[in-house]
Scaffold this motif. Structure first.
Motif, PDB file in Angstrom:
ATOM      1  N   ALA A  17       0.830  -1.209   0.000  1.00  0.00           N
ATOM      2  CA  ALA A  17       0.000   0.000   0.000  1.00  0.00           C
ATOM      3  C   ALA A  17       0.865   1.259   0.000  1.00  0.00           C
ATOM      4  CB  ALA A  17      -0.924  -0.004   1.215  1.00  0.00           C
ATOM      5  N   LEU A  18       2.110   1.137   0.490  1.00  0.00           N
ATOM      6  CA  LEU A  18       2.978   2.314   0.530  1.00  0.00           C
ATOM      7  C   LEU A  18       3.569   2.625  -0.839  1.00  0.00           C
ATOM      8  CD1 LEU A  18       4.931   1.459   3.783  1.00  0.00           C
ATOM      9  CD2 LEU A  18       3.000   3.030   3.508  1.00  0.00           C
ATOM     10  N   LEU A  19       3.799   1.577  -1.606  1.00  0.00           N
ATOM     11  CA  LEU A  19       4.529   1.728  -2.869  1.00  0.00           C
ATOM     12  C   LEU A  19       3.626   1.914  -4.071  1.00  0.00           C
ATOM     13  CD1 LEU A  19       7.374  -0.938  -2.727  1.00  0.00           C
ATOM     14  CD2 LEU A  19       7.629   1.403  -3.519  1.00  0.00           C
ATOM     15  N   VAL A  20       2.402   1.408  -3.954  1.00  0.00           N
ATOM     16  CA  VAL A  20       1.553   1.353  -5.144  1.00  0.00           C
ATOM     17  C   VAL A  20       0.223   2.053  -4.890  1.00  0.00           C
ATOM     18  CG1 VAL A  20       0.440  -0.171  -6.824  1.00  0.00           C
ATOM     19  CG2 VAL A  20       2.591  -0.860  -5.764  1.00  0.00           C
ATOM     20  N   ASP A  21      -0.126   2.952  -5.814  1.00  0.00           N
ATOM     21  CA  ASP A  21      -1.431   3.593  -5.804  1.00  0.00           C
ATOM     22  C   ASP A  21      -2.255   2.922  -6.892  1.00  0.00           C
ATOM     23  OD1 ASP A  21      -3.020   6.308  -5.148  1.00  0.00           O
ATOM     24  OD2 ASP A  21      -3.162   5.829  -7.291  1.00  0.00           O
ATOM     25  N   ARG A  22      -3.457   2.475  -6.519  1.00  0.00           N
ATOM     26  CA  ARG A  22      -4.279   1.719  -7.481  1.00  0.00           C
ATOM     27  C   ARG A  22      -4.439   2.433  -8.818  1.00  0.00           C
ATOM     28  NH1 ARG A  22      -5.430  -3.275  -5.930  1.00  0.00           N
ATOM     29  NH2 ARG A  22      -6.819  -3.611  -4.182  1.00  0.00           N
ATOM     30  N   ALA A  23      -4.628   3.767  -8.753  1.00  0.00           N
ATOM     31  CA  ALA A  23      -4.872   4.498  -9.998  1.00  0.00           C
ATOM     32  C   ALA A  23      -3.573   4.917 -10.676  1.00  0.00           C
ATOM     33  CB  ALA A  23      -5.735   5.722  -9.687  1.00  0.00           C
ATOM     34  N   MET A  24      -2.625   5.398  -9.885  1.00  0.00           N
ATOM     35  CA  MET A  24      -1.427   6.034 -10.460  1.00  0.00           C
ATOM     36  C   MET A  24      -0.253   5.076 -10.648  1.00  0.00           C
ATOM     37  SD  MET A  24      -2.715   9.046 -10.485  1.00  0.00           S
ATOM     38  CE  MET A  24      -1.352  10.141 -10.783  1.00  0.00           C
ATOM     39  N   GLY A  25      -0.332   3.896 -10.015  1.00  0.00           N
ATOM     40  CA  GLY A  25       0.809   2.984 -10.114  1.00  0.00           C
ATOM     41  C   GLY A  25       1.865   3.265  -9.054  1.00  0.00           C
ATOM     42  N   LEU A  26       3.123   3.076  -9.416  1.00  0.00           N
ATOM     43  CA  LEU A  26       4.211   3.180  -8.444  1.00  0.00           C
ATOM     44  C   LEU A  26       4.346   4.605  -7.892  1.00  0.00           C
ATOM     45  CD1 LEU A  26       6.502   1.384  -7.307  1.00  0.00           C
ATOM     46  CD2 LEU A  26       7.976   2.391  -9.063  1.00  0.00           C
ATOM     47  N   ALA A  55       4.666  -6.250  -5.950  1.00  0.00           N
ATOM     48  CA  ALA A  55       4.696  -6.801  -7.313  1.00  0.00           C
ATOM     49  C   ALA A  55       3.282  -7.027  -7.847  1.00  0.00           C
ATOM     50  CB  ALA A  55       5.490  -8.104  -7.328  1.00  0.00           C
ATOM     51  N   ILE A  56       2.457  -7.696  -7.050  1.00  0.00           N
ATOM     52  CA  ILE A  56       1.118  -8.039  -7.551  1.00  0.00           C
ATOM     53  C   ILE A  56       0.287  -6.766  -7.742  1.00  0.00           C
ATOM     54  CG2 ILE A  56      -1.021  -9.312  -7.066  1.00  0.00           C
ATOM     55  CD1 ILE A  56       0.738 -11.375  -5.552  1.00  0.00           C
ATOM     56  N   ALA A  57       0.344  -5.870  -6.734  1.00  0.00           N
ATOM     57  CA  ALA A  57      -0.446  -4.631  -6.817  1.00  0.00           C
ATOM     58  C   ALA A  57      -0.015  -3.790  -8.020  1.00  0.00           C
ATOM     59  CB  ALA A  57      -0.289  -3.842  -5.519  1.00  0.00           C
ATOM     60  N   LEU A  58       1.287  -3.707  -8.243  1.00  0.00           N
ATOM     61  CA  LEU A  58       1.772  -2.892  -9.354  1.00  0.00           C
ATOM     62  C   LEU A  58       1.422  -3.535 -10.704  1.00  0.00           C
ATOM     63  CD1 LEU A  58       3.356  -0.427 -10.265  1.00  0.00           C
ATOM     64  CD2 LEU A  58       5.481  -1.713  -9.907  1.00  0.00           C
ATOM     65  N   GLY A  59       1.581  -4.846 -10.785  1.00  0.00           N
ATOM     66  CA  GLY A  59       1.253  -5.559 -12.020  1.00  0.00           C
ATOM     67  C   GLY A  59      -0.220  -5.406 -12.364  1.00  0.00           C
ATOM     68  N   ALA A  77       0.638 -13.787 -12.937  1.00  0.00           N
ATOM     69  CA  ALA A  77       0.993 -12.962 -14.101  1.00  0.00           C
ATOM     70  C   ALA A  77       1.211 -11.510 -13.671  1.00  0.00           C
ATOM     71  CB  ALA A  77      -0.109 -13.052 -15.160  1.00  0.00           C
ATOM     72  N   CYS A  78       0.361 -11.017 -12.757  1.00  0.00           N
ATOM     73  CA  CYS A  78       0.539  -9.651 -12.245  1.00  0.00           C
ATOM     74  C   CYS A  78       1.898  -9.526 -11.570  1.00  0.00           C
ATOM     75  CB  CYS A  78      -0.547  -9.309 -11.216  1.00  0.00           C
ATOM     76  SG  CYS A  78      -2.126  -8.971 -11.967  1.00  0.00           S
ATOM     77  N   ALA A  79       2.255 -10.558 -10.792  1.00  0.00           N
ATOM     78  CA  ALA A  79       3.554 -10.520 -10.102  1.00  0.00           C
ATOM     79  C   ALA A  79       4.687 -10.449 -11.119  1.00  0.00           C
ATOM     80  CB  ALA A  79       3.708 -11.744  -9.201  1.00  0.00           C
ATOM     81  N   ALA A  80       4.550 -11.190 -12.205  1.00  0.00           N
ATOM     82  CA  ALA A  80       5.604 -11.209 -13.225  1.00  0.00           C
ATOM     83  C   ALA A  80       5.783  -9.818 -13.837  1.00  0.00           C
ATOM     84  CB  ALA A  80       5.254 -12.230 -14.311  1.00  0.00           C
ATOM     85  N   VAL A  81       4.641  -9.181 -14.142  1.00  0.00           N
ATOM     86  CA  VAL A  81       4.691  -7.838 -14.745  1.00  0.00           C
ATOM     87  C   VAL A  81       5.139  -6.803 -13.710  1.00  0.00           C
ATOM     88  CG1 VAL A  81       3.234  -6.007 -15.739  1.00  0.00           C
ATOM     89  CG2 VAL A  81       2.966  -8.384 -16.490  1.00  0.00           C
ATOM     90  N   GLY A  82       4.585  -6.920 -12.512  1.00  0.00           N
ATOM     91  CA  GLY A  82       4.881  -5.925 -11.466  1.00  0.00           C
ATOM     92  C   GLY A  82       6.310  -6.026 -10.959  1.00  0.00           C
ATOM     93  N   GLN A  83       6.806  -7.252 -10.798  1.00  0.00           N
ATOM     94  CA  GLN A  83       8.124  -7.424 -10.190  1.00  0.00           C
ATOM     95  C   GLN A  83       9.227  -6.800 -11.051  1.00  0.00           C
ATOM     96  OE1 GLN A  83       8.839  -8.579  -7.106  1.00  0.00           O
ATOM     97  NE2 GLN A  83      10.992  -8.111  -7.495  1.00  0.00           N
ATOM     98  N   ILE A  84       9.095  -6.952 -12.363  1.00  0.00           N
ATOM     99  CA  ILE A  84      10.147  -6.429 -13.240  1.00  0.00           C
ATOM    100  C   ILE A  84      10.180  -4.895 -13.151  1.00  0.00           C
ATOM    101  CG2 ILE A  84       8.831  -6.277 -15.437  1.00  0.00           C
ATOM    102  CD1 ILE A  84      11.210  -7.629 -16.806  1.00  0.00           C
ATOM    103  N   ALA A  85       8.992  -4.293 -13.046  1.00  0.00           N
ATOM    104  CA  ALA A  85       8.931  -2.828 -12.926  1.00  0.00           C
ATOM    105  C   ALA A  85       9.425  -2.381 -11.547  1.00  0.00           C
ATOM    106  CB  ALA A  85       7.489  -2.364 -13.144  1.00  0.00           C
ATOM    107  N   LEU A  86       9.030  -3.155 -10.535  1.00  0.00           N
ATOM    108  CA  LEU A  86       9.403  -2.816  -9.158  1.00  0.00           C
ATOM    109  C   LEU A  86      10.920  -2.873  -8.978  1.00  0.00           C
ATOM    110  CD1 LEU A  86       8.046  -2.353  -6.357  1.00  0.00           C
ATOM    111  CD2 LEU A  86       8.124  -4.828  -6.025  1.00  0.00           C
TER     112      LEU A  86
END
Ligand code: GLU
Length: 384
Positions: A17-26, A55-59, A77-86
């Motif tokens: 919740a600290l790192l990821v905003d549902r609407a804005m992302g990281l 990872a999951i929230a960001l993905g 799949a969300c973790a895969a996408v989110g983790q690389i960005a994170l």
């Protein structure tokens, strides 16, 4: 007020919740402010390990999946996408502060199986030696419900104790422990210092977690038990402000959990931090007395056996009302343990048909927990 400057090895856990905003992302600015804090601690000579959720929230945000419930494979799949960005964001922000970093993804099996635990430890030690900040997360792309930590509070505690960190900081959306969950009870009082995590303290946790975080206070106290038993102090504080680590320095609200004065070491740290015992042995009061005075658990004191475990697995030892007294590595598999429960040492060989060891759990493989705090069964040397 707690100064972080006196700690030499600090594990910092960051909630999703600290790192990821549902609407804005990281939340890049916030991450940048945290990287500045990490750099300041590193400049003071501390080694910092980061356990980063998100990872999951960001993905989910990147993939535009909204708020709907995710199927397991969608979370993966969300973790895969989110983790690389994170990981990319961490690497960039730490590099901006002049720090190198390395990503370490672990599954539950990597910390529960002794050989893999030692492997993970060797990799993280080497990163620290090479002055690279380890950025750690659960490998959510392959973890499934039955074989996952699920929350990074306990993962962070496991990493902190594995690495002999002297401090674990849990950055969360709540600023510490209260006598009851403050969202549900407005008269709840803040607790600045916890000497020991007793059942009374545990009853304050409630079960609620915030929308994005998996843990809630319960898993934070579980993390605290693992950490403090191994001699790692723990701080829970709000990460919602900029520069959340320096905010602790400035005296912002935080709960401090004192480390045990008799920490378990090395091999026993691994046993004490095991998350999922494979079985349960119910023991009588005579056996409890023996365990408390540092003796092995003999079959004679075992009243009931449950679970399906193999020799060498971790089992919980509980009293007749179900309260955990100790945990340890059992010397028999479940079928044999059932057959010899309650038997005197001299009777065992006849029942099993072979000459067997006398202890159900040898004292070297046993960690006693009293009043919820795990204490060593005996003085012992480092066995790692
Ligand atoms: N490992 C999960 C992630 O990175 C987070 C688990 C947690 O929130 O504690 O998405």
């Amino acid at each position: 007020m707690h100064s972080l400057k006196s700690y030499r090895r600090i594990t910092v856990k960051i909630g999703s919740a600290l790192l990821v905003d549902r609407a804005m992302g990281l939340k890049r600015d916030w991450l940048a402010s945290l990287a500045d804090d990490v750099a300041e601690l590193a400049a003071g000579g501390a080694e910092v390990l980061v356990v980063s959720s998100g990872a999951i929230a960001l993905g989910r945000t990147i993939l535009g999946l909204g708020r709907r419930a995710l199927k397991l494979e969608e979370s993966q799949a969300c973790a895969a996408v989110g983790q690389i960005a994170l990981a990319g964001a961490w690497s960039d922000e730490l590099a901006r502060c002049g720090l190198k970093s390395g990503q370490v993804l672990v599954t539950l099996g990597d910390t529960e199986a002794r050989r893999r635990y030692l492997n993970v430890r060797a990799t993280i030690s080497t990163l620290l030696k090479l002055k690279a900040v380890p950025v750690i997360n659960e490998n959510d792309t392959v973890a499934t419900t039955e074989i996952r930590y699920g929350d990074n509070d306990r993962l962070a505690a496991r990493i902190a104790t594995m690495m002999g960190a002297d401090l674990l900081v849990l950055l969360s959306d709540i600023d510490g422990l209260y006598t009851a969950p403050p969202a549900q009870d407005r008269s709840a009082k803040f607790i600045p210092v916890v000497d020991r995590i007793t059942p009374d303290i545990e009853s304050m946790a409630g079960a609620a977690a915030s929308e994005l975080s998996r843990g809630g206070m319960k898993t934070k106290l579980d993390a605290g038990k693992i950490a403090t038993a191994a001699g790692t102090a723990m701080i829970i504080t709000a990460g919602t402000r900029q520069n959340p680590l320096m905010a602790i320095e400035r005296g912002e609200r935080a709960t401090f959990f004192k480390p045990s004065t008799h920490p378990v070491k090395g091999y026993k740290t691994w046993i004490a931090g095991q998350l999922e015992p494979a079985g349960v042995l119910v023991v009588d009061s005579g056996a409890i007395g023996a365990l408390m005075s540092g003796k092995s658990l003999l079959p004679a004191g075992v009243k009931r056996v449950s679970g399906s475990f193999s020799r060498g697995d971790t089992v919980a030892i509980v009293n007749q009302s179900g309260r955990e007294i100790a945990r340890g590595l059992v010397a028999y598999d479940a079928a044999d343990a059932v057959r010899i429960a309650g038997l005197k040492t001299g009777e065992i060989a006849a029942v099993l048909g072979y000459e067997a060891r006398s202890a159900m759990i040898h004292r070297d493989d046993l960690v006693v927990s009293a009043a919820g705090a795990i204490a060593p069964a005996q003085a012992e040397g480092e066995r790692c």
